[in-house]
Write a protein that holds these residues in place. Structure first.
Motif, PDB file in Angstrom:
ATOM      1  N   PHE A 115       0.844  -1.198   0.000  1.00  0.00           N
ATOM      2  CA  PHE A 115       0.000   0.000   0.000  1.00  0.00           C
ATOM      3  C   PHE A 115       0.880   1.249   0.000  1.00  0.00           C
ATOM      4  N   LEU A 116       1.961   1.198   0.780  1.00  0.00           N
ATOM      5  CA  LEU A 116       2.814   2.390   0.916  1.00  0.00           C
ATOM      6  C   LEU A 116       3.509   2.734  -0.390  1.00  0.00           C
ATOM      7  N   VAL A 162       7.609  11.650   3.230  1.00  0.00           N
ATOM      8  CA  VAL A 162       8.807  11.179   3.944  1.00  0.00           C
ATOM      9  C   VAL A 162       8.881   9.660   4.061  1.00  0.00           C
ATOM     10  N   VAL A 163       7.761   8.958   3.909  1.00  0.00           N
ATOM     11  CA  VAL A 163       7.817   7.502   4.034  1.00  0.00           C
ATOM     12  C   VAL A 163       8.667   6.892   2.909  1.00  0.00           C
ATOM     13  N   ARG A 215       6.336  -3.494   9.559  1.00  0.00           N
ATOM     14  CA  ARG A 215       7.225  -3.767   8.430  1.00  0.00           C
ATOM     15  C   ARG A 215       8.661  -3.588   8.886  1.00  0.00           C
ATOM     16  N   ILE A 216       9.563  -4.390   8.337  1.00  0.00           N
ATOM     17  CA  ILE A 216      10.965  -4.362   8.761  1.00  0.00           C
ATOM     18  C   ILE A 216      11.819  -3.928   7.576  1.00  0.00           C
ATOM     19  N   MET A 254       9.199  -1.378  12.061  1.00  0.00           N
ATOM     20  CA  MET A 254       8.390  -0.186  12.301  1.00  0.00           C
ATOM     21  C   MET A 254       6.918  -0.531  12.300  1.00  0.00           C
ATOM     22  N   ASN A 279      -8.017   7.843   2.978  1.00  0.00           N
ATOM     23  CA  ASN A 279      -6.550   7.755   2.945  1.00  0.00           C
ATOM     24  C   ASN A 279      -5.822   8.962   3.538  1.00  0.00           C
ATOM     25  N   SER A 328      -3.333   8.244   6.256  1.00  0.00           N
ATOM     26  CA  SER A 328      -2.077   7.607   5.832  1.00  0.00           C
ATOM     27  C   SER A 328      -1.142   8.654   5.234  1.00  0.00           C
ATOM     28  N   TRP A 329      -1.697   9.694   4.620  1.00  0.00           N
ATOM     29  CA  TRP A 329      -0.866  10.775   4.104  1.00  0.00           C
ATOM     30  C   TRP A 329      -0.260  11.570   5.253  1.00  0.00           C
ATOM     31  N   ALA A 330      -0.999  11.681   6.357  1.00  0.00           N
ATOM     32  CA  ALA A 330      -0.538  12.493   7.482  1.00  0.00           C
ATOM     33  C   ALA A 330       0.476  11.763   8.337  1.00  0.00           C
ATOM     34  N   CYS A 331       0.626  10.437   8.126  1.00  0.00           N
ATOM     35  CA  CYS A 331       1.546   9.658   8.961  1.00  0.00           C
ATOM     36  C   CYS A 331       2.918   9.564   8.300  1.00  0.00           C
ATOM     37  N   PRO A 332       3.972  10.077   8.967  1.00  0.00           N
ATOM     38  CA  PRO A 332       5.307  10.014   8.354  1.00  0.00           C
ATOM     39  C   PRO A 332       5.944   8.632   8.437  1.00  0.00           C
ATOM     40  N   TYR A 333       5.394   7.745   9.259  1.00  0.00           N
ATOM     41  CA  TYR A 333       6.053   6.466   9.518  1.00  0.00           C
ATOM     42  C   TYR A 333       5.467   5.319   8.693  1.00  0.00           C
ATOM     43  N   GLY A 334       4.488   5.618   7.862  1.00  0.00           N
ATOM     44  CA  GLY A 334       3.887   4.576   7.036  1.00  0.00           C
ATOM     45  C   GLY A 334       3.187   3.522   7.860  1.00  0.00           C
ATOM     46  N   ARG A 359      -0.004   3.292   8.570  1.00  0.00           N
ATOM     47  CA  ARG A 359      -1.395   2.989   8.229  1.00  0.00           C
ATOM     48  C   ARG A 359      -1.491   2.416   6.826  1.00  0.00           C
ATOM     49  N   GLU A 360      -2.265   1.365   6.707  1.00  0.00           N
ATOM     50  CA  GLU A 360      -2.451   0.763   5.384  1.00  0.00           C
ATOM     51  C   GLU A 360      -3.926   0.508   5.148  1.00  0.00           C
ATOM     52  N   LEU A 361      -4.357   0.841   3.939  1.00  0.00           N
ATOM     53  CA  LEU A 361      -5.752   0.626   3.588  1.00  0.00           C
ATOM     54  C   LEU A 361      -5.972  -0.845   3.270  1.00  0.00           C
TER      55      LEU A 361
END
Lengths: 312, 264
Positions: free
Chosen positions: A232-233, A302-303, B51-52, B103, B142, B145-151, B153-155
């Motif tokens: 997804f990312l 940034v991701v 995710r690693i 993460m 979504n 998920s755009w607002a999260c810098p760490y990725g 959140r996943e749909l």
């Protein structure tokens, strides 16, 4: 960021729609109308239709649209919610305004003026909220920029002014010179602002792979993202159009969204070839579409630092 | 309470057990199922809450001085013969480290994913600071998920709603489980105990002490999200000694080796 067609269509179309309605109301309030009642209603209908089409297309990118009605519930915190509320409230206020214009036979009475001013304010608020949805996102520095919201607002007003002048030509046979003048002034300001925006996002800034991993004293690079297919990312955030393509599209956008409409509208007036306004509008629409596409394609979340980028 | 994780980058071996255990627990937990698309096909895809990523971390190379830039580097046959290919590959620096970085949601104190949510589906619990999604309210826009810098959140493409780490909220408070098991699935599954779960508000908790002792750090603090999860940097250990290289002829090497074998 991956450009989503529904969102591009939404922002361009509803921008034109709200801009058109703002100019319609503004000219009506200031000059008691360039238009007769019938023409006023036609332009109002076109503006409202464009705004509505845009809003409807924005719901197309929702993965679970049956809950869309809940989006009005977080007015106090969410810009998306605010946009939805303003967009919804605009309908009854503008319809009441149009009705009072009709009942007063085009005269700008106190009630008409009051409703007109409220309509304009809500339309402006909607455009500002749309800009703020993007400008409030800190992980995307190309969006978290003080010029993003003013640009959104100005593109709405610019495209609305040109649409107004063009419809004036179509309905009455002549361009609206005051609105065209406003268009020329606003488009030059928008052009300068857009160039400043390109300049400000061009400098390396913000988070890097060092801050993303916490290794500020070392040289860091990604060895493995931990998956062998798209996620997804990567689908949502990793979009690479290529630097040369982006640069070419920037030039195309500058020509179509700024230079061509300015020259065509100047020619339409100086040389008295009014139909050039249609061509100007067509150029502007395509130009704004490219502008919006670039706005997404050039935005780097940034991701991406966790998927191979060294900086944003 | 401020619940979260400490992740030890020194001991994580990047085995993905935490990600797998997370998927297993949560796909059958309160936010489940976590749908997969084409799981056994060519392009396997699906919602994962953990995710690693693996990074190479090394000492920065000194900036090239004048006349000694990258372009002037010559292909040195002698160096290749005596020192092997490592002489030519600057990537093979002995001072480099491979760091695995798992993460999941950082349970930020200033969680923008909650602020931007227009439906009120995303919320941060006051009692323990866990950020959750109410899936009955999410409209799948979504924006979080755009607002999260760490990725984080996943749909979920099948259900059209956002999925994220719950810090195993359906596990850590479960009175039916023995107390030692009231921890997130990722923490329980970690074979090297690189993940520690606890309350950061309590200065005597293991997580708080680890952060103090080992200088725990948040990721991307400059964005101002105040993430709760902290990462312990790798310990500075001495580099493993390399065997000295000699220019000894192969025949004498062989003789020495044969003598060693026979002497046994």
């Amino acid at each position: 960021m991956k450009p989503a067609f529904s969102v591009l269509f939404f922002t361009v179309t509803s921008g034109i729609g709200y801009g058109l309605l703002i100019w319609l109301v503004l000219t009506h309030l200031m000059t008691s109308g360039d238009f007769g009642i019938t023409h006023f209603m036609i332009v109002g209908f076109i503006g409202l239709t464009l705004a509505t089409l845009g809003l409807l297309s924005s719901t197309l990118h929702l993965a679970n649209p049956k809950n869309a009605w809940r989006a009005f519930s977080r007015f106090r915190t969410s810009w998306l919610s605010r946009e939805g509320v303003f967009a919804l409230v605009f309908y009854p206020v503008f319809l009441a305004y149009a009705l009072s214009v009709y009942l007063n036979n085009g005269d700008a009475t106190i009630i008409v003026k009051a409703l007109g001013i409220v309509s304009i304010s809500i339309a402006l608020a909607t455009l500002i909220c749309t800009g703020m949805i993007y400008a409030s996102l800190k992980p995307i520095r190309q969006w978290h920029n003080p010029l993003v919201t003013p640009l959104y607002l100005s593109f709405g007003l610019v495209s609305g002014a040109l649409a107004y002048s063009m419809l004036h030509l179509a309905l009455t046979g002549s361009l609206s010179w005051p609105v065209s003048q406003a268009f020329l002034v606003l488009i030059v300001i928008s052009f300068i602002a857009k160039m400043l925006y390109f300049n400000s996002i061009g400098k390396p800034d913000g988070s890097t792979i060092s801050t993303a991993t916490g290794f500020s004293q070392a040289q860091v690079r990604l060895l493995d993202a931990g998956h062998n297919a798209d996620t997804f990312l990567t689908k949502e955030f990793v979009f690479d159009a290529g630097a040369i393509k982006l640069l070419r599209l920037r030039w195309l956008m500058v020509v179509l969204a700024f230079i061509a409409p300015i020259l065509l509208m100047l020619a339409a007036h100086k040389l008295n070839i009014a139909p050039l306004a249609y061509l100007a509008m067509a150029c502007l629409c395509v130009g704004l579409f490219i502008e919006r596409w670039l706005f997404f394609a050039e935005a780097r979340h940034v991701v991406r630092l966790y998927h191979g980028d060294q900086q944003t | 309470m401020k619940l979260g994780l400490v992740i030890d980058l020194d001991t994580c071996v990047g085995c993905h057990a935490c990600a797998t255990a997370c998927k297993q627990w949560n796909t059958s937990g309160t936010i489940g199922p976590l749908s997969d698309q084409d799981p056994y096909g060519k392009d396997p895809n699906g919602s994962w809450l953990n995710r690693i990523r693996t990074f190479e971390v090394k000492e920065p190379e000194p900036l090239p001085t004048k006349g000694q830039g990258c372009g002037s580097q010559k292909f040195d046959l002698h160096a290749l013969a005596t020192e092997g290919t490592s002489a030519l590959l600057s990537d093979a620096s002995p001072a480099s480290k491979t760091v695995h970085m798992p993460m999941s949601c950082m349970q930020c104190e200033d969680a923008d994913c909650v602020t931007v949510c227009p439906t009120g589906a995303s919320y941060k619990r006051e009692e323990d600071g866990i950020v959750l999604v109410d899936q009955d309210k999410c409209m799948g826009c979504n924006l979080c998920s755009w607002a999260c810098p760490y990725g984080a959140r996943e749909l979920d493409e099948e259900q059209g709603v956002m999925k994220k780490c719950t810090l195993c909220v359906d596990r850590i408070y479960d009175q039916a489980l023995p107390e030692s098991e009231r921890q997130p699935a990722c923490v329980l599954s970690c074979p090297t105990s690189s993940r520690v779960f606890g309350d950061f508000d309590d200065p005597t908790s293991k997580v708080s002490q680890l952060v103090v002792e080992r200088n725990g750090q948040p990721l991307m603090p400059e964005l101002g999200y105040k993430p709760t999860n902290q990462y312990l940097p790798p310990r500075n250990k001495e580099a493993v000694a390399m065997m000295a290289k000699t220019n000894e002829p192969a025949l004498s090497k062989l003789k020495k080796w044969a003598n060693r074998v026979i002497a046994r």
